[in-house]
Design an enzyme around this catalytic site. Sequence first.
Site, PDB file in Angstrom:
ATOM      1  N   TYR A 158      -7.404  -8.959  -5.007  1.00 38.62           N
ATOM      2  CA  TYR A 158      -7.678  -7.578  -5.381  1.00 38.62           C
ATOM      3  C   TYR A 158      -7.441  -7.414  -6.880  1.00 38.62           C
ATOM      4  O   TYR A 158      -7.192  -8.385  -7.597  1.00 38.62           O
ATOM      5  CB  TYR A 158      -6.850  -6.631  -4.517  1.00 38.62           C
ATOM      6  N   ARG A 183       0.989  -9.523  11.923  1.00 41.57           N
ATOM      7  CA  ARG A 183       0.217  -9.638  13.161  1.00 41.57           C
ATOM      8  C   ARG A 183       1.088  -9.791  14.396  1.00 41.57           C
ATOM      9  O   ARG A 183       0.694  -9.359  15.482  1.00 41.57           O
ATOM     10  CB  ARG A 183      -0.762 -10.804  13.035  1.00 41.57           C
ATOM     11  N   HIS A 241       0.628  -4.059  -5.136  1.00 45.49           N
ATOM     12  CA  HIS A 241      -0.188  -5.127  -4.559  1.00 45.49           C
ATOM     13  C   HIS A 241      -0.902  -5.881  -5.676  1.00 45.49           C
ATOM     14  O   HIS A 241      -1.820  -5.365  -6.306  1.00 45.49           O
ATOM     15  CB  HIS A 241      -1.215  -4.516  -3.603  1.00 45.49           C
TER      16      HIS A 241
END
Length: 425
Positions: free
Chosen positions: A217, A388, A212
């Site tokens: 992040y 989603r 990731h």
Amino acid sequence: MSFKSPAAPNTPYFTPAQKTPAGAALSANPPTLFTPIKIRDVTFQNRIWVAPMCTYSADNGHLTDFHFSHLSSFAYRGASLTIIEATSVLPNGRISPEDSGLWTDSQIAPIKRLADFLHSQGQKLGIQLAHAGRKASMMAPWLVKERGKSVVASEDANGWPNDVMGASAIRWGEGFAMPREMTAQDIRDVVNAFRDSAKRAVAAGVDVIEIHAAHGYLLCSWLSPISNKRTDQYGGSFDNRIRLLLEIIKEIREVIPSGMPLLLRVSSTEWMEKSGEPESWDVESTIRLAKILPALGVDLLDVSSGGNNEQQAFSPYNDYQVDIAGQIRSALYENGIKDLLIGAVGMITEAEAAKSIVQNGKEGPRDPVEIESERGQKTKADVVLVARQFLREPEWVFRVAYRLGVEVQWPVQYLRGKFLRGSNI
């Protein structure tokens, strides 16, 4: 004749064998979306993957029965790869105190339980290894009263607001902790932690690892000249800012099997072109990075965007990230780079849209770059990653197949529940 139900092999309990994995096309000449794709030694029966989704529901980093139910529900309903949510390589790398982790051996068992089940169904499991960096130690979003706001998790809430770290001591934005600038020892610890977590992931039986480096992040923040103001070998120039990521890629590739696919998720742009900053991480930066990845053993670039700065400015529409994926794919081909697959993600909700993103023309898969689909659109990616929409419709793979007129395999236990012909699905 024996009527004994065959059992799934290599499974510590009885579950019926799925001779053909759910989601595999049974129709002749299906669209590319429902054709297999092989990456290294792993074959996926279709091009629909479940993207990582944070659920803030782990027990001190350990997956629980919630994760087993949540993730398996997508896998045995036909998604060819289900990727476990952002899983921290260090305790201070969690987004929230309830994030999943893989920094200690006790966290292997619940992942292995999930891997064993998915394999018994003929499906594949991935894991996204991550460190939240300066976006760590936050409260789960449903605990925050004002929608869209962020609140730091205090020590009373099992947070670590004084142990948040980043490339530089630059706060992400309002409502986030002030990070400390990482030391040389911190950098070594992070690299080692990614390596060791990858080893644990292999021990747990996962089929795919994703790194990731998106959404602001830790690794994403190192790539950007806005959030990385270091003056050492990890800051300043493009080559310096990507150094930490490349070190981590090399370490992981060395400790995982040669036949295991390695994916990388990036924010293709931080959407700061209108900010007045002299330089930011943008699509051209991502293309420059992408050209380096195949030689390092990265097999697929998962193209997302944004999340690194609260001042980001963009207007999302259905294909806003898909179009960037297509732009990157085209640029690679124009430079003769054909061994890095591209994944498209973001607002993929409809069957025809998913089909058109990966559809190959008569020339054959991925050749040439200007492939035209039957709808006159260029192929933009090799797989779609959906999140989603699976929360709304866990059986989305079956719905997509039905809407496209493709017959696909269902789990043997569910065969009597297939959509009825003529149903309004």
